[in-house]
Design an enzyme around this catalytic site. Sequence first.
Site, PDB file in Angstrom:
ATOM      1  N   CYS A  73       0.784  -1.242   0.000  1.00 48.09           N
ATOM      2  CA  CYS A  73       0.000   0.000   0.000  1.00 48.09           C
ATOM      3  C   CYS A  73       0.815   1.289   0.000  1.00 48.09           C
ATOM      4  O   CYS A  73       0.720   2.094  -0.921  1.00 48.09           O
ATOM      5  CB  CYS A  73      -0.943   0.003   1.207  1.00 48.09           C
ATOM      6  N   HIS A 129      -2.633   6.588   4.718  1.00 48.70           N
ATOM      7  CA  HIS A 129      -1.536   5.634   4.841  1.00 48.70           C
ATOM      8  C   HIS A 129      -0.197   6.176   4.345  1.00 48.70           C
ATOM      9  O   HIS A 129       0.647   5.427   3.837  1.00 48.70           O
ATOM     10  CB  HIS A 129      -1.877   4.324   4.126  1.00 48.70           C
TER      11      HIS A 129
END
Length: 532
Positions: A73, A129
């Site tokens: 990610c 993130h």
Amino acid sequence: MCFYKQVQFLFMLTFLFHFINGQRRQPNIVFVFADDLGYHDVGYHGSEIKTPNIDRLSSSGVRLENYYVQPICTPTRSQFMSGRYQIHTGLQHGVIRPSQANALPRNSPTIAEKLQEVGYSTHAIGKWHLGFYKEKFLPTNRGFDSFYGYLTGAEDYFDHYRCFGYCGYDLHDNDKNIFNGTGQYSTHLFTEKAIDVIRNHDQRKPLFLYLSYQAVHSPLQVPRSYIRQYDNFTDKNRRIYAGMVSCLDEGIGNVTDALKDYDMWDDTVFIFSTDNGGSIEEGGNNWPLRGWKGSLWDGGMRAVGFVCSSLLQYSGYNDQLIHVSDWFLTLIKLAGARKNGTKPIDGYDLWTTISENAPSPRKELLHNIDPLAVKTGRRLYRDSFDNRIRAAIRVGDWKLITGDPGNGSWIPPPYIARDLNPGIKYGSNSVWLFSISDGGSGEPGLPRTPRHNYIDVGRRKRRHKDAKNIWLFNLADDPFEEMDLSPYHLDIVRSLLDRLAFYEQSSVPCRYPPFDPMSDPQRHGGQWNPWQ
């Protein structure tokens, strides 16, 4: 006085002409990330999962079929935001964990900051993130006018609670912590927020909407109504996962409908991308590609992606080499922004490649060099890149992998696995492994036979001094990475190792700090928030 008024009138006409044409040159940009969606998990790649909106939208635009992201990610998102390889931002190893004092550096502007400079209204919804240990790393301090979403990498879809060593809620509306979102499924929540941004957008300004869905990352959760259509799926994980994909597809359809309802669709460049390969343990699938999320095989990095826009002069299949880092230059140039103030950019402007199916200027792609990964096997050359290090690079059609690449299995979806051998069950604790064998001869070109057996998903390859640590593939002839050519093309191996050594020279130190106890949400009102 009359002459003065005429001059003034002509000036206003000139201003309006340039303003109107300037607006025309600045399309709305809507970028949608799906999380952990596998290559085989959309209808147009032959999936049994229903994705009518994704299929319809992609068929009207350009399907990117040689498009790469990163295996996990944070690296993918950092390269989209910065246009820079992760070796140049210190994010070469793993993802940013909630309790790490780590973030995408501020020494180069994000794509949102560059679009803000040329008048865009910028909004981020969903997963961030990219670090939040200091307020300066929050989305609203990285170029976004607003942010609605979560800061960590995953959480419960309904109560928006995250445990990773420490536990806390993680849902934010700009600088406000949200505790009353419990019970609202995140795919619905983020879709509704995106529609709200579209509804309230001042159309005198261009829009940049970064919609980063939580779906379809674990945990496997979705309202029951989305699962019923997959009751015939025998594997529980795949069944729930399929429902999550269908809910995501519905959300994408609702967002594009809103753009049409508010007369914005014709002026919008709409981009869809996965952030990495599907996670086999969590129901995803990348068939017929090799490997999955977290690996350096194409199953971990070759992504589902497409572009829709009235600006496209071509529609259909695009097989030109494209990387997630290329969106930075492509989109800021399309918006009329400049790259001044940035560190050296690793991406390319590929709008002509996408919109006209022209040849890609990208001939080379560094997948990664991870100096913190455990070294594997023996070193091949002392005067070139250390092939014990986990790394991968592509030059032209040639791909080289070194070190430990992660699991390299070919995993068919359950319905194909059943056809291969009806007596074998595709379960949630084990998965069906289909691999191509050379019969033990090691010789390329000999007849190869399917080999079927079970593997444990959690089993890790033992790292030892004699472990294999180098692979070479010609992806034009072998797109599924079945035949390792490294023993037969030592000259190409050496050339690609030298290219890895070249990139290694420009890399910055990897940043992967230990967990900080001050990050504990219980010290900050029960919510994951900046702590420094």
